[in-house]
Design a protein around this motif. Sequence first.
Motif, PDB file in Angstrom:
ATOM      1  N   ASN A   1      -4.096   3.417  -1.505  1.00  0.00           N
ATOM      2  CA  ASN A   1      -3.639   3.936  -0.219  1.00  0.00           C
ATOM      3  C   ASN A   1      -4.133   3.043   0.917  1.00  0.00           C
ATOM      4  O   ASN A   1      -4.759   2.007   0.682  1.00  0.00           O
ATOM      5  CB  ASN A   1      -4.038   5.414  -0.034  1.00  0.00           C
ATOM      6  N   GLU A   2      -3.840   3.424   2.129  1.00  0.00           N
ATOM      7  CA  GLU A   2      -4.148   2.562   3.276  1.00  0.00           C
ATOM      8  C   GLU A   2      -5.645   2.396   3.508  1.00  0.00           C
ATOM      9  O   GLU A   2      -6.068   1.506   4.241  1.00  0.00           O
ATOM     10  CB  GLU A   2      -3.465   3.130   4.526  1.00  0.00           C
ATOM     11  N   HIS A   3      -6.455   3.244   2.867  1.00  0.00           N
ATOM     12  CA  HIS A   3      -7.913   3.146   2.993  1.00  0.00           C
ATOM     13  C   HIS A   3      -8.556   2.454   1.796  1.00  0.00           C
ATOM     14  O   HIS A   3      -9.783   2.388   1.698  1.00  0.00           O
ATOM     15  CB  HIS A   3      -8.512   4.543   3.173  1.00  0.00           C
ATOM     16  N   GLY A   4      -7.725   1.955   0.868  1.00  0.00           N
ATOM     17  CA  GLY A   4      -8.238   1.198  -0.265  1.00  0.00           C
ATOM     18  C   GLY A   4      -8.595   2.013  -1.486  1.00  0.00           C
ATOM     19  O   GLY A   4      -9.155   1.472  -2.461  1.00  0.00           O
TER      20      GLY A   4
ATOM     21  N   LYS B   1       0.827  -1.197   0.000  1.00  0.00           N
ATOM     22  CA  LYS B   1       0.000   0.000   0.000  1.00  0.00           C
ATOM     23  C   LYS B   1       0.868   1.257   0.000  1.00  0.00           C
ATOM     24  O   LYS B   1       2.007   1.258   0.468  1.00  0.00           O
ATOM     25  CB  LYS B   1      -0.918   0.014   1.229  1.00  0.00           C
ATOM     26  N   ARG B   2       0.291   2.345  -0.517  1.00  0.00           N
ATOM     27  CA  ARG B   2       0.979   3.636  -0.466  1.00  0.00           C
ATOM     28  C   ARG B   2       1.010   4.098   0.979  1.00  0.00           C
ATOM     29  O   ARG B   2      -0.027   4.150   1.647  1.00  0.00           O
ATOM     30  CB  ARG B   2       0.240   4.672  -1.330  1.00  0.00           C
ATOM     31  N   ASN B   3       2.201   4.393   1.473  1.00  0.00           N
ATOM     32  CA  ASN B   3       2.299   4.842   2.863  1.00  0.00           C
ATOM     33  C   ASN B   3       1.773   6.263   3.002  1.00  0.00           C
ATOM     34  O   ASN B   3       1.664   7.015   2.029  1.00  0.00           O
ATOM     35  CB  ASN B   3       3.738   4.731   3.366  1.00  0.00           C
ATOM     36  N   SER B   4       1.434   6.657   4.206  1.00  0.00           N
ATOM     37  CA  SER B   4       0.970   8.015   4.456  1.00  0.00           C
ATOM     38  C   SER B   4       2.153   8.976   4.450  1.00  0.00           C
ATOM     39  O   SER B   4       3.269   8.607   4.829  1.00  0.00           O
ATOM     40  CB  SER B   4       0.260   8.097   5.813  1.00  0.00           C
ATOM     41  N   PRO B   5       1.942  10.222   4.012  1.00  0.00           N
ATOM     42  CA  PRO B   5       3.026  11.210   4.058  1.00  0.00           C
ATOM     43  C   PRO B   5       3.538  11.423   5.480  1.00  0.00           C
ATOM     44  O   PRO B   5       2.793  11.284   6.446  1.00  0.00           O
ATOM     45  CB  PRO B   5       2.371  12.480   3.511  1.00  0.00           C
TER      46      PRO B   5
ATOM     47  N   ALA C   1      -7.249  12.459  -5.727  1.00  0.00           N
ATOM     48  CA  ALA C   1      -6.978  13.734  -5.060  1.00  0.00           C
ATOM     49  C   ALA C   1      -5.672  13.677  -4.271  1.00  0.00           C
ATOM     50  O   ALA C   1      -5.223  12.604  -3.850  1.00  0.00           O
ATOM     51  CB  ALA C   1      -8.131  14.079  -4.127  1.00  0.00           C
ATOM     52  N   VAL C   2      -5.099  14.858  -4.056  1.00  0.00           N
ATOM     53  CA  VAL C   2      -3.850  14.946  -3.303  1.00  0.00           C
ATOM     54  C   VAL C   2      -4.011  14.374  -1.905  1.00  0.00           C
ATOM     55  O   VAL C   2      -3.080  13.766  -1.355  1.00  0.00           O
ATOM     56  CB  VAL C   2      -3.364  16.408  -3.267  1.00  0.00           C
ATOM     57  N   HIS C   3      -5.200  14.509  -1.305  1.00  0.00           N
ATOM     58  CA  HIS C   3      -5.351  14.025   0.068  1.00  0.00           C
ATOM     59  C   HIS C   3      -5.448  12.498   0.173  1.00  0.00           C
ATOM     60  O   HIS C   3      -5.601  11.962   1.267  1.00  0.00           O
ATOM     61  CB  HIS C   3      -6.526  14.709   0.785  1.00  0.00           C
ATOM     62  N   THR C   4      -5.325  11.788  -0.958  1.00  0.00           N
ATOM     63  CA  THR C   4      -5.115  10.337  -0.873  1.00  0.00           C
ATOM     64  C   THR C   4      -3.694  10.016  -0.417  1.00  0.00           C
ATOM     65  O   THR C   4      -3.382   8.860  -0.137  1.00  0.00           O
ATOM     66  CB  THR C   4      -5.370   9.650  -2.224  1.00  0.00           C
ATOM     67  N   GLY C   5      -2.828  11.023  -0.375  1.00  0.00           N
ATOM     68  CA  GLY C   5      -1.444  10.826   0.043  1.00  0.00           C
ATOM     69  C   GLY C   5      -0.444  10.811  -1.081  1.00  0.00           C
ATOM     70  O   GLY C   5       0.728  10.509  -0.869  1.00  0.00           O
ATOM     71  N   ILE C   6      -0.880  11.162  -2.292  1.00  0.00           N
ATOM     72  CA  ILE C   6       0.008  11.121  -3.447  1.00  0.00           C
ATOM     73  C   ILE C   6       0.936  12.332  -3.476  1.00  0.00           C
ATOM     74  O   ILE C   6       0.709  13.336  -2.800  1.00  0.00           O
ATOM     75  CB  ILE C   6      -0.794  11.067  -4.765  1.00  0.00           C
ATOM     76  N   LEU C   7       1.973  12.213  -4.303  1.00  0.00           N
ATOM     77  CA  LEU C   7       2.782  13.365  -4.652  1.00  0.00           C
ATOM     78  C   LEU C   7       2.024  14.179  -5.695  1.00  0.00           C
ATOM     79  O   LEU C   7       1.531  13.625  -6.686  1.00  0.00           O
ATOM     80  CB  LEU C   7       4.130  12.921  -5.217  1.00  0.00           C
ATOM     81  N   ASN C   8       1.936  15.473  -5.478  1.00  0.00           N
ATOM     82  CA  ASN C   8       1.262  16.352  -6.443  1.00  0.00           C
ATOM     83  C   ASN C   8       2.237  16.652  -7.569  1.00  0.00           C
ATOM     84  O   ASN C   8       2.908  17.683  -7.595  1.00  0.00           O
ATOM     85  CB  ASN C   8       0.787  17.630  -5.756  1.00  0.00           C
ATOM     86  N   GLY C   9       2.308  15.722  -8.525  1.00  0.00           N
ATOM     87  CA  GLY C   9       3.305  15.807  -9.582  1.00  0.00           C
ATOM     88  C   GLY C   9       3.185  17.073 -10.415  1.00  0.00           C
ATOM     89  O   GLY C   9       2.092  17.573 -10.664  1.00  0.00           O
ATOM     90  N   ILE C  10       4.331  17.569 -10.872  1.00  0.00           N
ATOM     91  CA  ILE C  10       4.332  18.750 -11.731  1.00  0.00           C
ATOM     92  C   ILE C  10       3.644  18.442 -13.053  1.00  0.00           C
ATOM     93  O   ILE C  10       2.841  19.244 -13.552  1.00  0.00           O
ATOM     94  CB  ILE C  10       5.771  19.250 -11.958  1.00  0.00           C
ATOM     95  N   THR C  11       3.924  17.274 -13.627  1.00  0.00           N
ATOM     96  CA  THR C  11       3.238  16.897 -14.865  1.00  0.00           C
ATOM     97  C   THR C  11       1.760  16.659 -14.604  1.00  0.00           C
ATOM     98  O   THR C  11       0.911  16.968 -15.447  1.00  0.00           O
ATOM     99  CB  THR C  11       3.901  15.660 -15.488  1.00  0.00           C
TER     100      THR C  11
ATOM    101  N   ASN D   1       2.296  17.056   6.552  1.00  0.00           N
ATOM    102  CA  ASN D   1       0.985  17.467   6.061  1.00  0.00           C
ATOM    103  C   ASN D   1       0.770  17.117   4.597  1.00  0.00           C
ATOM    104  O   ASN D   1      -0.368  16.966   4.149  1.00  0.00           O
ATOM    105  CB  ASN D   1       0.800  18.982   6.257  1.00  0.00           C
ATOM    106  N   MET D   2       1.850  17.036   3.843  1.00  0.00           N
ATOM    107  CA  MET D   2       1.754  16.698   2.426  1.00  0.00           C
ATOM    108  C   MET D   2       2.961  15.866   2.045  1.00  0.00           C
ATOM    109  O   MET D   2       3.975  15.870   2.742  1.00  0.00           O
ATOM    110  CB  MET D   2       1.697  17.974   1.573  1.00  0.00           C
ATOM    111  N   ARG D   3       2.821  15.139   0.930  1.00  0.00           N
ATOM    112  CA  ARG D   3       3.947  14.317   0.482  1.00  0.00           C
ATOM    113  C   ARG D   3       4.970  15.199  -0.224  1.00  0.00           C
ATOM    114  O   ARG D   3       4.639  15.925  -1.160  1.00  0.00           O
ATOM    115  CB  ARG D   3       3.490  13.210  -0.461  1.00  0.00           C
ATOM    116  N   LEU D   4       6.195  15.160   0.257  1.00  0.00           N
ATOM    117  CA  LEU D   4       7.296  15.862  -0.372  1.00  0.00           C
ATOM    118  C   LEU D   4       8.028  14.907  -1.305  1.00  0.00           C
ATOM    119  O   LEU D   4       8.023  13.692  -1.108  1.00  0.00           O
ATOM    120  CB  LEU D   4       8.271  16.385   0.685  1.00  0.00           C
TER     121      LEU D   4
END
Length: 288
Positions: free
Chosen positions: A171-174, A134-138, A196-206, A141-144
């Motif tokens: 993510n950890e919530h499925g 699973k994608r770990n949590s940041p 959405a960003v609040h799933t814990g993803i990196l907000n990619g520039i692309t 406050n946000m994934r760097l």
Amino acid sequence: MLIYLNGQFINKEDAWISPFDHGFLYGIGLFETFRVYEGHPFLLDDHLERLNEGLDELFINHRFTRDEVNKILQELIEVNKLTNAYIRLNVSAGIGEVGLQVEPYLQPNLIIFPKPLPPAGDLSEKKAVLLKIKRNSPEGNMRLKSHHFLNNVLAKREIGNEPDIEGIFLNEHGYLAEGIVSNLFWIKGNVLFTPAVHTGILNGITRQFVIQLGWKNKLHVQEGLYSMEQALEADEMFVTNSIQEIVPITCFEGTHFPGKKGKWVQQLHQDYQQYCNFLWSRHSVGRE
């Protein structure tokens, strides 16, 4: 190949930093990867904006400007005789005592690594597979885009080195999150979906640039919490990152998609190529 290290262009074999660098000891560092197209560092302003925001979070006391970084980049590609290049810009915290530091870091290390790339060309396709890990949590406050990359490394080991496969995290919530080194998109009708960003993803520039292109093409952009079943109903699917650009997905867990034959993938790719030789920031692409 010459790299840039703290004001010098040196052979990569001669590069070293102190073992007391807190980027090494505690993972306190950030990086950006982007492409140079015909000498132009695409979306450099956006990459530096994200980098500088991350430096604030890590208490690293330096802010990078376009002029400063572009001057280095132009010299770097010149000494390496490059026109089209992969660039990794790395900032680590710098030297500190052994132990956790709360004071700001005043002398970070800057390293820029170039690699040659061929000119941008046709779309290349991939298959997507769902990862077990699973994608770990940041961490904050946000994934760097930081040195904390173990989650990605373990995911890459899970799928192996096949270049035409991308692993997709839940993510950890499925909920669908992102790829190992990419952001995930799909299109249904005239709606462009992405987690959405609040799933814990990196907000990619692309990712942000493609959202801008979606608006420009009058697609309805929706960022949210999505299940894999929702994504499998898509007409088209693709992943993005700053080096591979837009990568059409042909198959995800047994469901097939048109890949590079997709109408919207072709349109977004065409738009992307129109900008990559001159654009400094996605903010210059207006909504029409």
